[in-house]
Each structure stands twice: as structure tokens, then as C-alpha cells.
Design an enzyme around this catalytic site. Sequence first.
Site, PDB file in Angstrom:
ATOM      1  N   ASN A   1       0.859  -1.179   0.000  1.00  0.00           N
ATOM      2  CA  ASN A   1       0.000   0.000   0.000  1.00  0.00           C
ATOM      3  C   ASN A   1       0.896   1.229   0.000  1.00  0.00           C
ATOM      4  OD1 ASN A   1      -1.856   2.011   0.422  1.00  0.00           O
ATOM      5  ND2 ASN A   1      -2.293   1.469   2.551  1.00  0.00           N
ATOM      6  N   TRP A   2       0.955   1.905  -1.159  1.00  0.00           N
ATOM      7  CA  TRP A   2       1.862   3.059  -1.272  1.00  0.00           C
ATOM      8  C   TRP A   2       1.276   4.324  -0.644  1.00  0.00           C
ATOM      9  CZ3 TRP A   2       3.720   2.654  -7.117  1.00  0.00           C
ATOM     10  CH2 TRP A   2       4.575   1.554  -7.240  1.00  0.00           C
ATOM     11  N   LYS A   3       0.022   4.260  -0.225  1.00  0.00           N
ATOM     12  CA  LYS A   3      -0.638   5.441   0.362  1.00  0.00           C
ATOM     13  C   LYS A   3      -0.453   6.649  -0.559  1.00  0.00           C
ATOM     14  CE  LYS A   3       0.275   3.428   4.828  1.00  0.00           C
ATOM     15  NZ  LYS A   3      -0.117   3.504   6.219  1.00  0.00           N
TER      16      LYS A   3
ATOM     17  N   HIS B   1      -9.757   0.761   4.425  1.00  0.00           N
ATOM     18  CA  HIS B   1      -8.444   0.887   5.091  1.00  0.00           C
ATOM     19  C   HIS B   1      -8.612   1.795   6.314  1.00  0.00           C
ATOM     20  CE1 HIS B   1      -4.339   2.212   5.882  1.00  0.00           C
ATOM     21  NE2 HIS B   1      -3.989   1.056   5.358  1.00  0.00           N
TER      22      HIS B   1
ATOM     23  N   GLU C   1      -7.040   4.215   7.429  1.00  0.00           N
ATOM     24  CA  GLU C   1      -6.922   5.670   7.201  1.00  0.00           C
ATOM     25  C   GLU C   1      -8.190   6.226   6.558  1.00  0.00           C
ATOM     26  OE1 GLU C   1      -3.101   5.343   5.303  1.00  0.00           O
ATOM     27  OE2 GLU C   1      -2.351   4.698   7.263  1.00  0.00           O
TER      28      GLU C   1
ATOM     29  N   GLY D   1       1.786   2.020  10.743  1.00  0.00           N
ATOM     30  CA  GLY D   1       2.688   3.167  10.665  1.00  0.00           C
ATOM     31  C   GLY D   1       3.294   3.576  12.002  1.00  0.00           C
TER      32      GLY D   1
ATOM     33  N   GLU E   1      -5.775  -5.454  10.166  1.00  0.00           N
ATOM     34  CA  GLU E   1      -4.795  -4.405  10.429  1.00  0.00           C
ATOM     35  C   GLU E   1      -5.172  -3.658  11.708  1.00  0.00           C
ATOM     36  OE1 GLU E   1      -2.564  -3.135   6.699  1.00  0.00           O
ATOM     37  OE2 GLU E   1      -4.403  -1.993   6.716  1.00  0.00           O
TER      38      GLU E   1
ATOM     39  N   GLY F   1       2.698  -0.986   4.288  1.00  0.00           N
ATOM     40  CA  GLY F   1       2.771   0.402   3.855  1.00  0.00           C
ATOM     41  C   GLY F   1       4.215   0.847   3.727  1.00  0.00           C
ATOM     42  N   GLY F   2       4.743   1.449   4.811  1.00  0.00           N
ATOM     43  CA  GLY F   2       6.077   2.057   4.786  1.00  0.00           C
ATOM     44  C   GLY F   2       7.174   1.194   4.166  1.00  0.00           C
TER      45      GLY F   2
ATOM     46  N   SER G   1       2.988  -2.305  10.437  1.00  0.00           N
ATOM     47  CA  SER G   1       4.421  -2.222  10.727  1.00  0.00           C
ATOM     48  C   SER G   1       5.190  -3.499  10.391  1.00  0.00           C
ATOM     49  CB  SER G   1       4.647  -1.817  12.194  1.00  0.00           C
ATOM     50  OG  SER G   1       4.144  -0.511  12.407  1.00  0.00           O
TER      51      SER G   1
END
Length: 249
Positions: free
Chosen positions: A9-11, A96, A98, A172, A166, A231-232, A210
Site C-alpha cells: 500500500n503506497w498510500k 483501510h 486511514e 505506521g 490491520e 505500507g512504509g 508495521s
Amino acid sequence: MRPLVFAANWKMHIGPPEAREYLRAFFAAGEIPHERAVWFFPPAVSLEAVAQNVAGHRNVVAGAQDIYWEAKGAFTGAISAPLAAQAGGRMTLIGHSERRHVFGETDEQTGKKLAAALAANLQPVLCVGETLAQREAGETMAVVTRQLMAAFAGHSGNRHVNIAYEPVWAIGTGRNATPKDAAEVHRAIRGWLKGMLRTVVPFVILYGGSVNLKNAAELLAEPELDGVLVGGASLDPRGWAQLVRTAVT
Ligand code: PEP
């Protein structure tokens, strides 16, 4: 070796030229192991570039990070499932954390989005998970079940839906769930799906929160995890290529 999914997930990162450059570096790292699938969720502007550049690579697909439930109309800033499909998307994230916690998306809205994705033949990845306060109050399964029930309200159970567990407190933050904690929730989700849906289809349940090169092997050694949503640690193509090759015992 059991099949595993690695979802990125590149956000709100990596525009179209950067996406092309990223994929060149990612594929230059070598072939993806046979039994592994890689799903990329770039921002909407980069979806077509990613879809075009993963075409022809076995088990690698592109998807949207979010869709709106209407197929078209006056909804400025939104993309629909058919538009995501036109851009080459084959999947979409739904709900998601977010979207839920930054943009105020409700459980009911995730249900509408899930139905819209299936209607457009986009394979959904429904994201569920509790906040830290909910976990500490012992409400994890109540929250996750409520999210599942709302999302599956209009669902007949005969179509493939992937789930990503999640925990909000792990996304994150650098603080991941333990393999045991994740497995416990995955097992409960699988049980709920079996009990609630008339037709049992194989569900892929990913863990997200994470995940990185240091903890991926330990998490994926837990058989309840069918893969990870990251993500990150998916933003660097070489690091991601390495993560996709994580050795699992
Ligand atoms: C995510 O975006 O779904 C996620 C799990 O992010 P991170 O890996 O950065 O925690």
C-alpha cells in the site's frame, strides 16, 4: 511451500514517473518466487502506470486504494470501481483504517464499496481492525465482527473477498502485533466467515501493521497468515523485493 501474498500500500506516495522507475528497480531484483503473489496499491494517479508495467509478470497485479460506490456521476475527487478497472486495476482496498479514521468512512459505506467492487469484478481486500483503546478494553473481536457484518451485509458469500487484519495501533507506528495475537484474530475471522456465509470460498487473510524486513519471517511463519499488507516498508523497491523473498520456515 504454501502460497503467500505480499500487498504493497503506497498510500499518498509515488507518482506515475516514479512508479515506472520503482517497478524497473523491483523487477531488476529478479523473478518473484513461484508460489508468491504481489499486489500493488498505488495512488489513483499512478494506477494505470503500475498496471501497464506489471502486465506480463505472473502473479503481480495492481489495485486501487479506495473506490466510491457509485459507478459514475458528480462526485468530485472520487474514483469508481469501473474507472479503476479501466485504468487496469484488478483489485481494490476497502475500508483501510486511514479511510475510516482520517476520512470518517463508516461501516455501512464499506459495505457499499464492497458490493460496488464485486459488481465491477474488482477483487476486494476488506481491511478491518481495532484501535488501541478497543484492544485494551477487550473489544477486538466485537469491533472486527461488527466491521465484517456491515461490510458483508449485502454479500451472498459466493464471491471471493480477501481480508486484511490491520490493528489501527500497529499501522505506521513501528509496533506490530505478535504472530500469536495476529493468528488469534485471523482464526476468529475465518471462523466467522465460515459460520456466516452459506458458500464457503477460500479466504485470503493478510496481516498488516508495521511489517518490515526484520519481523516478516516471524509473522509469516504463523500458518494463519496468508500474507502481509505493507505500507512504509513497501516504498523502497529493493527493500520490497527483498521482503517478497522472505524465507519462511
Ligand atoms: C498499511 O498501510 O496498510 C500499513 C500496514 O502500513 P505500515 O506497514 O506502514 O504500518
